[in-house]
Scaffold this motif. Sequence first.
Motif, PDB file in Angstrom:
ATOM      1  N   ASN A  91      -0.911  -3.632  19.365  1.00 45.52           N
ATOM      2  CA  ASN A  91       0.044  -4.265  20.280  1.00 45.52           C
ATOM      3  C   ASN A  91      -0.494  -4.360  21.708  1.00 45.52           C
ATOM      4  O   ASN A  91      -0.114  -5.265  22.462  1.00 45.52           O
ATOM      5  CB  ASN A  91       1.360  -3.485  20.278  1.00 45.52           C
ATOM      6  N   ASP A  92      -1.375  -3.446  22.085  1.00 49.53           N
ATOM      7  CA  ASP A  92      -1.958  -3.482  23.432  1.00 49.53           C
ATOM      8  C   ASP A  92      -3.031  -4.552  23.578  1.00 49.53           C
ATOM      9  O   ASP A  92      -3.464  -4.846  24.693  1.00 49.53           O
ATOM     10  CB  ASP A  92      -2.566  -2.112  23.779  1.00 49.53           C
ATOM     11  N   LYS A  93      -3.477  -5.111  22.446  1.00 51.32           N
ATOM     12  CA  LYS A  93      -4.551  -6.105  22.494  1.00 51.32           C
ATOM     13  C   LYS A  93      -4.104  -7.372  21.767  1.00 51.32           C
ATOM     14  O   LYS A  93      -4.395  -7.567  20.576  1.00 51.32           O
ATOM     15  CB  LYS A  93      -5.831  -5.536  21.864  1.00 51.32           C
ATOM     16  N   PRO A  94      -3.404  -8.249  22.472  1.00 48.29           N
ATOM     17  CA  PRO A  94      -2.854  -9.449  21.827  1.00 48.29           C
ATOM     18  C   PRO A  94      -3.913 -10.439  21.356  1.00 48.29           C
ATOM     19  O   PRO A  94      -3.585 -11.381  20.623  1.00 48.29           O
ATOM     20  CB  PRO A  94      -1.983 -10.069  22.934  1.00 48.29           C
ATOM     21  N   GLU A  95      -5.181 -10.228  21.762  1.00 42.93           N
ATOM     22  CA  GLU A  95      -6.227 -11.179  21.372  1.00 42.93           C
ATOM     23  C   GLU A  95      -6.785 -10.890  19.979  1.00 42.93           C
ATOM     24  O   GLU A  95      -7.714 -11.575  19.528  1.00 42.93           O
ATOM     25  CB  GLU A  95      -7.373 -11.158  22.390  1.00 42.93           C
ATOM     26  N   ILE A  96      -6.242  -9.882  19.282  1.00 43.72           N
ATOM     27  CA  ILE A  96      -6.765  -9.553  17.957  1.00 43.72           C
ATOM     28  C   ILE A  96      -5.706  -9.759  16.887  1.00 43.72           C
ATOM     29  O   ILE A  96      -4.509  -9.792  17.157  1.00 43.72           O
ATOM     30  CB  ILE A  96      -7.277  -8.088  17.893  1.00 43.72           C
ATOM     31  N   GLU A  97      -6.180  -9.899  15.643  1.00 41.42           N
ATOM     32  CA  GLU A  97      -5.328  -9.952  14.466  1.00 41.42           C
ATOM     33  C   GLU A  97      -5.820  -8.888  13.491  1.00 41.42           C
ATOM     34  O   GLU A  97      -6.921  -8.345  13.666  1.00 41.42           O
ATOM     35  CB  GLU A  97      -5.395 -11.344  13.815  1.00 41.42           C
ATOM     36  N   ILE A  98      -5.028  -8.578  12.461  1.00 47.65           N
ATOM     37  CA  ILE A  98      -5.447  -7.571  11.497  1.00 47.65           C
ATOM     38  C   ILE A  98      -5.210  -8.056  10.078  1.00 47.65           C
ATOM     39  O   ILE A  98      -4.321  -8.871   9.818  1.00 47.65           O
ATOM     40  CB  ILE A  98      -4.724  -6.217  11.705  1.00 47.65           C
ATOM     41  N   MET A  99      -6.049  -7.549   9.185  1.00 48.60           N
ATOM     42  CA  MET A  99      -5.849  -7.765   7.751  1.00 48.60           C
ATOM     43  C   MET A  99      -5.738  -6.388   7.100  1.00 48.60           C
ATOM     44  O   MET A  99      -6.594  -5.531   7.304  1.00 48.60           O
ATOM     45  CB  MET A  99      -7.016  -8.540   7.130  1.00 48.60           C
ATOM     46  N   VAL A 100      -4.674  -6.180   6.336  1.00 48.60           N
ATOM     47  CA  VAL A 100      -4.462  -4.914   5.647  1.00 48.60           C
ATOM     48  C   VAL A 100      -4.881  -5.098   4.189  1.00 48.60           C
ATOM     49  O   VAL A 100      -4.328  -5.944   3.480  1.00 48.60           O
ATOM     50  CB  VAL A 100      -2.989  -4.463   5.725  1.00 48.60           C
ATOM     51  N   GLU A 101      -5.875  -4.316   3.750  1.00 49.16           N
ATOM     52  CA  GLU A 101      -6.404  -4.425   2.390  1.00 49.16           C
ATOM     53  C   GLU A 101      -6.077  -3.158   1.595  1.00 49.16           C
ATOM     54  O   GLU A 101      -6.307  -2.039   2.060  1.00 49.16           O
ATOM     55  CB  GLU A 101      -7.926  -4.582   2.406  1.00 49.16           C
ATOM     56  N   GLY A 102      -5.543  -3.345   0.369  1.00 49.19           N
ATOM     57  CA  GLY A 102      -5.332  -2.229  -0.540  1.00 49.19           C
ATOM     58  C   GLY A 102      -6.479  -2.147  -1.532  1.00 49.19           C
ATOM     59  O   GLY A 102      -6.902  -3.162  -2.089  1.00 49.19           O
ATOM     60  N   HIS A 103      -7.017  -0.923  -1.748  1.00 47.13           N
ATOM     61  CA  HIS A 103      -8.129  -0.702  -2.682  1.00 47.13           C
ATOM     62  C   HIS A 103      -7.765   0.453  -3.623  1.00 47.13           C
ATOM     63  O   HIS A 103      -7.148   1.435  -3.206  1.00 47.13           O
ATOM     64  CB  HIS A 103      -9.413  -0.345  -1.930  1.00 47.13           C
ATOM     65  N   THR A 104      -8.162   0.336  -4.881  1.00 40.97           N
ATOM     66  CA  THR A 104      -7.916   1.393  -5.870  1.00 40.97           C
ATOM     67  C   THR A 104      -9.236   1.824  -6.494  1.00 40.97           C
ATOM     68  O   THR A 104     -10.290   1.231  -6.244  1.00 40.97           O
ATOM     69  CB  THR A 104      -6.981   0.893  -6.978  1.00 40.97           C
ATOM     70  N   ASP A 105      -9.160   2.854  -7.356  1.00 41.42           N
ATOM     71  CA  ASP A 105     -10.324   3.175  -8.184  1.00 41.42           C
ATOM     72  C   ASP A 105     -10.233   2.332  -9.462  1.00 41.42           C
ATOM     73  O   ASP A 105      -9.370   1.448  -9.567  1.00 41.42           O
ATOM     74  CB  ASP A 105     -10.386   4.679  -8.487  1.00 41.42           C
ATOM     75  N   ASN A 106     -11.119   2.612 -10.417  1.00 41.98           N
ATOM     76  CA  ASN A 106     -11.142   1.759 -11.618  1.00 41.98           C
ATOM     77  C   ASN A 106     -10.345   2.342 -12.788  1.00 41.98           C
ATOM     78  O   ASN A 106     -10.441   1.836 -13.914  1.00 41.98           O
ATOM     79  CB  ASN A 106     -12.587   1.518 -12.046  1.00 41.98           C
ATOM     80  N   GLN A 107      -9.564   3.381 -12.522  1.00 40.02           N
ATOM     81  CA  GLN A 107      -8.754   3.949 -13.602  1.00 40.02           C
ATOM     82  C   GLN A 107      -7.584   3.005 -13.935  1.00 40.02           C
ATOM     83  O   GLN A 107      -6.851   2.581 -13.044  1.00 40.02           O
ATOM     84  CB  GLN A 107      -8.220   5.319 -13.191  1.00 40.02           C
ATOM     85  N   PRO A 108      -7.387   2.684 -15.201  1.00 38.49           N
ATOM     86  CA  PRO A 108      -6.333   1.710 -15.569  1.00 38.49           C
ATOM     87  C   PRO A 108      -4.943   2.240 -15.213  1.00 38.49           C
ATOM     88  O   PRO A 108      -4.686   3.446 -15.248  1.00 38.49           O
ATOM     89  CB  PRO A 108      -6.488   1.572 -17.088  1.00 38.49           C
ATOM     90  N   ILE A 109      -4.081   1.332 -14.846  1.00 41.20           N
ATOM     91  CA  ILE A 109      -2.682   1.679 -14.595  1.00 41.20           C
ATOM     92  C   ILE A 109      -1.801   0.600 -15.232  1.00 41.20           C
ATOM     93  O   ILE A 109      -2.116  -0.593 -15.147  1.00 41.20           O
ATOM     94  CB  ILE A 109      -2.383   1.805 -13.084  1.00 41.20           C
ATOM     95  N   ASN A 110      -0.732   1.052 -15.892  1.00 46.07           N
ATOM     96  CA  ASN A 110       0.197   0.108 -16.522  1.00 46.07           C
ATOM     97  C   ASN A 110       1.556   0.794 -16.593  1.00 46.07           C
ATOM     98  O   ASN A 110       1.860   1.553 -17.512  1.00 46.07           O
ATOM     99  CB  ASN A 110      -0.288  -0.274 -17.919  1.00 46.07           C
ATOM    100  N   THR A 111       2.362   0.528 -15.555  1.00 46.49           N
ATOM    101  CA  THR A 111       3.690   1.139 -15.462  1.00 46.49           C
ATOM    102  C   THR A 111       4.724   0.025 -15.334  1.00 46.49           C
ATOM    103  O   THR A 111       4.377  -1.144 -15.115  1.00 46.49           O
ATOM    104  CB  THR A 111       3.761   2.053 -14.226  1.00 46.49           C
ATOM    105  N   PRO A 112       5.999   0.372 -15.464  1.00 46.91           N
ATOM    106  CA  PRO A 112       7.027  -0.667 -15.277  1.00 46.91           C
ATOM    107  C   PRO A 112       6.932  -1.340 -13.903  1.00 46.91           C
ATOM    108  O   PRO A 112       7.293  -2.508 -13.755  1.00 46.91           O
ATOM    109  CB  PRO A 112       8.330   0.117 -15.424  1.00 46.91           C
ATOM    110  N   GLN A 113       6.426  -0.610 -12.919  1.00 48.48           N
ATOM    111  CA  GLN A 113       6.350  -1.163 -11.564  1.00 48.48           C
ATOM    112  C   GLN A 113       5.041  -1.907 -11.312  1.00 48.48           C
ATOM    113  O   GLN A 113       5.026  -2.929 -10.633  1.00 48.48           O
ATOM    114  CB  GLN A 113       6.507  -0.033 -10.544  1.00 48.48           C
TER     115      GLN A 113
END
Length: 290
Positions: free
Chosen positions: A182-204
């Motif tokens: 917020n103090d630096k209006p001349e910048i933008e951000i990208m938020v990246e989510g990363h996981t490991d390679n363990q499989p996941i399969n849940t209702p969500q």
Amino acid sequence: MKKLGFIALSALLAVSCASKKDLDAALEKQQRTQELLDTATVRLNACEAEEKANEARLQALQAQVADLRANNQSLINNTGELTTLSKKGAENLEKSLESLREKDLQIKTLNDAITRKDSVTLALVTSLKSSLGNLNDEDISINVEKGVVYVSISDKLLFPSGSATVNNNAKNVLGKVAKVVNDKPEIEIMVEGHTDNQPINTPQFKDNWALSTARALAVTRILQEDFDVAPSRMTAAGRSYYIPVASNDTAEGRAKNRRTRIIVLPKLDQFFDMVEKGMEQAKQNAKAGK
């Protein structure tokens, strides 16, 4: 009778001595003659070699004379065009100098822009490290790659296992990042989510794509709703397990790969606009001879 024999013997000895003396003289003369002949042969060979060299030099000089005559004739034939050629050459030279001045100024402008961008990046890193400096290095890290600032936050700091709900304690970290943004209006951000390679399969979450994307969205919403970061300055992205930073063969490596990365980006349109204006100014200055 004995006297006659003695006389004959004496005469024979005298003749014999005279013949040896003449023979030695003849041999000595022959030797001198041979030496003179050898010397003359060497000189003759040297003269023949020098003659061949002179002939070669003569042929080379004759060829040079022929070339000079041809060039002289060409110059005579082109005398009438010299004035026109000189004027055209001067115009071309001036255009070349102008082009060089423009390129030099453009390079300087680009270097100035890059220096300015690097200064902004350095200031940004300093602000982030100052704000987040009291956190464990295993949970959060700040680095610069190719002029881009990355803030990497571990999975265990932000989320429960297999969840996309941000921990309350983690909001303190996100608040510090939000303050710098917020103090630096001349910048933008990208938020990246990363996981490991363990499989996941849940209702969500059907798979790691879904989990990584949901986590990126959760962090983005916290920054927007809790800390007033403008949504127009943020992008959320799920990267699944396809960009690991460590091997997924060990628990330690998988823990490093489970992370949320906030990429701080300069507003490229502003950067390129600054470069474009600088290039145009450099062109005008080159024409003016500055």
